[in-house]
Design an enzyme around this catalytic site. Structure first.
Site, PDB file in Angstrom:
ATOM      1  N   ASP A   7       0.888  -1.162   0.000  1.00 22.15           N
ATOM      2  CA  ASP A   7       0.000   0.000   0.000  1.00 22.15           C
ATOM      3  C   ASP A   7       0.925   1.211   0.000  1.00 22.15           C
ATOM      4  O   ASP A   7       1.390   1.646   1.048  1.00 22.15           O
ATOM      5  CB  ASP A   7      -0.893  -0.022   1.239  1.00 22.15           C
ATOM      6  CG  ASP A   7      -1.891   1.122   1.273  1.00 22.15           C
ATOM      7  OD1 ASP A   7      -2.109   1.760   0.223  1.00 22.15           O
ATOM      8  OD2 ASP A   7      -2.444   1.374   2.356  1.00 22.15           O
ATOM      9  N   GLU A  68      -1.064  -1.362  -4.811  1.00 18.35           N
ATOM     10  CA  GLU A  68      -2.293  -0.597  -5.034  1.00 18.35           C
ATOM     11  C   GLU A  68      -2.058   0.404  -6.153  1.00 18.35           C
ATOM     12  O   GLU A  68      -1.069   1.137  -6.156  1.00 18.35           O
ATOM     13  CB  GLU A  68      -2.730   0.135  -3.766  1.00 18.35           C
ATOM     14  CG  GLU A  68      -4.056   0.840  -3.971  1.00 18.35           C
ATOM     15  CD  GLU A  68      -4.633   1.408  -2.705  1.00 18.35           C
ATOM     16  OE1 GLU A  68      -5.282   2.468  -2.790  1.00 18.35           O
ATOM     17  OE2 GLU A  68      -4.437   0.820  -1.617  1.00 18.35           O
TER      18      GLU A  68
END
Length: 181
Positions: A7, A68
């Site tokens: 992330d 992501e």
């Protein structure tokens, strides 16, 4: 399959390693956050992220990396930092020949929770349940990325194979002498 979920973020870069198979039990191997000082130069911050990701790759030996996909709904400054941290993760994986797959936040939420519009609390609660943890992990989003990839990888592989069969790769262009190789 062991997957490193990333992330990306310049100040906080979430990392999570999950082992599992589609439809089988999932196990968290590691979860953590790489932090960089907000007042440091961008180059130094990216170097800290690179060193941290390299340590995680050395220690946990994932078979794939799920990152992501940067969303443009944030302000430009946030998008730039996120994109730069994302590029570092991609570079680290590429050095090792690891496959990298990008998933949007809504794709992850839809795969893991069943709703692309779920909130952070719901992501944390679902990841806690799926990984049979006592408390919501930090960072839940990085673990959710890894879970999403484990569950979606077989379908993505079949789709890529179908595209490769249906559309042959274009002929490779000749490299000029001044082209970087």
């Amino acid at each position: 399959m062991r997957v490193l979920g990333v992330d990306p973020g310049l100040t906080r870069c979430g990392l999570g390693v999950v082992d599992g198979t589609p439809g089988g039990p999932l196990t968290v191997t590691a979860a953590g956050v790489l932090r960089t000082p907000a007042d440091a130069e961008i180059g130094h911050r990216l170097l800290l992220i690179e060193r941290g990701i390299e340590r995680w790759l050395d220690e946990h030996q994932p078979e794939a990396v799920a990152v992501e996909r940067v969303s443009s709904r944030y302000n430009v400054r946030t998008v730039m930092g996120t994109a730069q941290a994302s590029a570092v993760a991609i570079l680290c994986a590429a050095r090792r020949g690891l496959p990298v797959t990008w998933h949007t936040s809504s794709e992850v939420k839809a795969a893991v929770i069943g709703s692309g519009g779920a909130g952070k609390a719901q992501v944390g609660a679902t990841v806690t349940r799926l990984l049979r943890l006592d408390a919501p992990p930090e960072p839940a989003d990085a673990l959710a990325l890894a879970i999403c990839h484990i569950w979606r990888a077989p379908a993505l592989n079949r789709l890529q194979q179908a595209h490769a069969v249906a559309r042959p790769a274009p002929a490779r262009a000749r490299l000029r002498k001044d082209t970087i190789r």
